[in-house]
Enzyme design. Structure first.
Site, short mmCIF file in Angstrom:
data_model
loop_
_atom_site.label_atom_id
_atom_site.label_comp_id
_atom_site.label_asym_id
_atom_site.label_seq_id
_atom_site.Cartn_x
_atom_site.Cartn_y
_atom_site.Cartn_z
N HIS A 149 1.19 -1.06 -0.04
CA HIS A 149 -0.24 0.07 -0.12
C HIS A 149 1.03 1.01 -0.37
CE1 HIS A 149 0.93 -0.68 4.31
NE2 HIS A 149 0.53 0.79 4.51
N HIS A 206 1.34 4.03 2.25
CA HIS A 206 1.36 4.65 2.73
C HIS A 206 3.22 4.11 3.39
CE1 HIS A 206 -2.05 4.28 5.61
NE2 HIS A 206 -2.47 5.75 5.08
N ASP A 227 5.65 4.59 4.54
CA ASP A 227 6.44 3.89 6.15
C ASP A 227 6.58 2.50 4.27
OD1 ASP A 227 4.01 3.20 6.08
OD2 ASP A 227 4.56 1.94 8.55
N HIS A 228 5.84 2.63 4.02
CA HIS A 228 6.31 1.65 2.92
C HIS A 228 6.63 1.93 2.11
CE1 HIS A 228 3.65 -1.52 5.77
NE2 HIS A 228 3.60 -0.76 5.77
N HIS A 274 -8.07 -1.16 5.26
CA HIS A 274 -6.51 -0.62 6.28
C HIS A 274 -7.09 0.95 5.52
CE1 HIS A 274 -3.03 0.38 8.21
NE2 HIS A 274 -2.61 0.91 7.16
N ASP A 295 -0.64 -3.70 5.93
CA ASP A 295 -1.88 -3.40 7.45
C ASP A 295 -3.51 -3.49 6.77
OD1 ASP A 295 0.84 -2.26 7.34
OD2 ASP A 295 0.78 -0.11 7.92
N HIS A 332 6.17 -4.91 11.29
CA HIS A 332 5.40 -3.94 11.61
C HIS A 332 4.96 -3.59 13.31
CE1 HIS A 332 2.56 -0.35 10.94
NE2 HIS A 332 4.01 -0.82 9.92
#
Length: 305
Positions: free
Chosen positions: A63, A65, A67-68, A141, A211, A269
């Site tokens: 996805h 976001h 942090d990914h 999510h 997530d 995570h």
């Protein structure tokens, strides 16, 4: 096959743990390396491993976001100078990843010296890559986040040496021909190679989740999996907090493993509020209370599948 965890923190990096990224070595089936998510500073983590950027053939994004994905532009440009020249790269992920890559490269005036293909999807997708079957389904999510179910190729049964000797073939180059082909000839007679092999072993199933809070598609993706890689952002406390932020609590993941017969869970995570010592303490407590085969992973952990 082997999984290497390059980042295991949720949301923010810590002094001990980077943001999300996992390397998947496809050997012995095919000589390729795949990445799942590329959090900020993933390429820095890679410098401390034996991974070569030029060997990465596919990148899967769960996805969008930060942090990914915030490490993706830097990794792509570095690949040009670290063995990636003229080596194609495929990126698979939710709709929007192509725009993110294009914008980052255009604004920074970065040019890649290798071809790149971006495959986007809106809800779900299925792919076949060099014998591997990959199924992606949406999770829950808040934004489109997916899990990837990877089914490795079946493993050919071992040669039955005694059967081959019985028709006159002694160990030697002919054995490789039997392994590699559906039929083979010997003394003017054609044989079916399968008649001289043991039963095939079913390919391993590895599911890597983005997530999510609990949802039905998790059950489909994780059914009878040999290994799942799952977020456990919260490993203690009230699980209502985890679910209110569209994340999973450790109790959610243990329940999933029970419901769909998961053999092993690798949990990543974890919230950045946890230090390694905290994680080890919670893990020790859980081991005395549950029967599941599981591990809270840390950066640089490697697992053979």
């Amino acid at each position: 096959m082997e999984l290497t965890f390059l980042g295991t923190s949720a949301g923010l990096p810590t002094k001990e743990r980077n943001t999300q990224s996992i390397a998947f070595n496809c050997l012995p089936h095919v000589n390729q390396l795949w990445l799942f998510d590329v959090g900020e500073a993933t390429q820095h983590r890679i410098l401390h491993t034996g991974i070569k950027l030029g060997k990465i053939s596919h990148i899967f994004i769960t996805h969008l976001h930060g942090d990914h994905i915030f490490g993706l532009p830097g990794l792509l440009t570095s690949r040009s100078f670290q063995g990636g020249k003229d080596k194609p790269l495929t990126i698979i992920g939710p709709k929007g990843i192509a725009k993110f890559i294009q914008t980052a490269l255009e604004i920074s005036q970065s040019n890649l010296n290798y071809p790149i293909t971006v495959n986007e999807f809106n809800t779900e997708t299925e792919l076949n890559i060099d014998g591997f079957h990959i199924k992606a389904l949406p999770l829950k999510h808040g934004i489109l986040s997916v899990g990837y179910r990877i089914t490795a190729p079946d493993i050919e049964g071992k040669l039955d040496v005694e059967k081959l000797k019985a028709i006159g073939i002694e160990p030697g180059p002919k054995y490789q021909e039997v392994k590699a082909n559906e039929t083979f000839e010997y003394e003017n007679q054609t044989y079916q190679s399968k008649d001289f092999k043991g039963p095939k072993k079913k390919g391993k199933v590895i599911t890597i989740f983005g997530d999510t809070m609990p949802c039905q598609n998790e059950h489909i993706l994780a059914q009878d999996a040999d290994v799942i890689v799952h977020e456990t952002t919260y490993i203690e406390g009230d699980k209502k907090l985890a679910n209110s932020y569209y994340h999973s609590h450790i109790e959610d993941v243990f329940q999933l493993m029970t419901d769909v017969n998961v053999k092993k869970g690798l949990f990543t995570h974890l919230s950045n509020r946890y230090e390694l010592e905290d994680i080890q303490t919670v893990e020790a407590t859980l081991r005395s209370a549950v029967t599941h085969d599981f591990k809270f992973v840390k950066d640089y952990d490697q697992f053979q599948i």
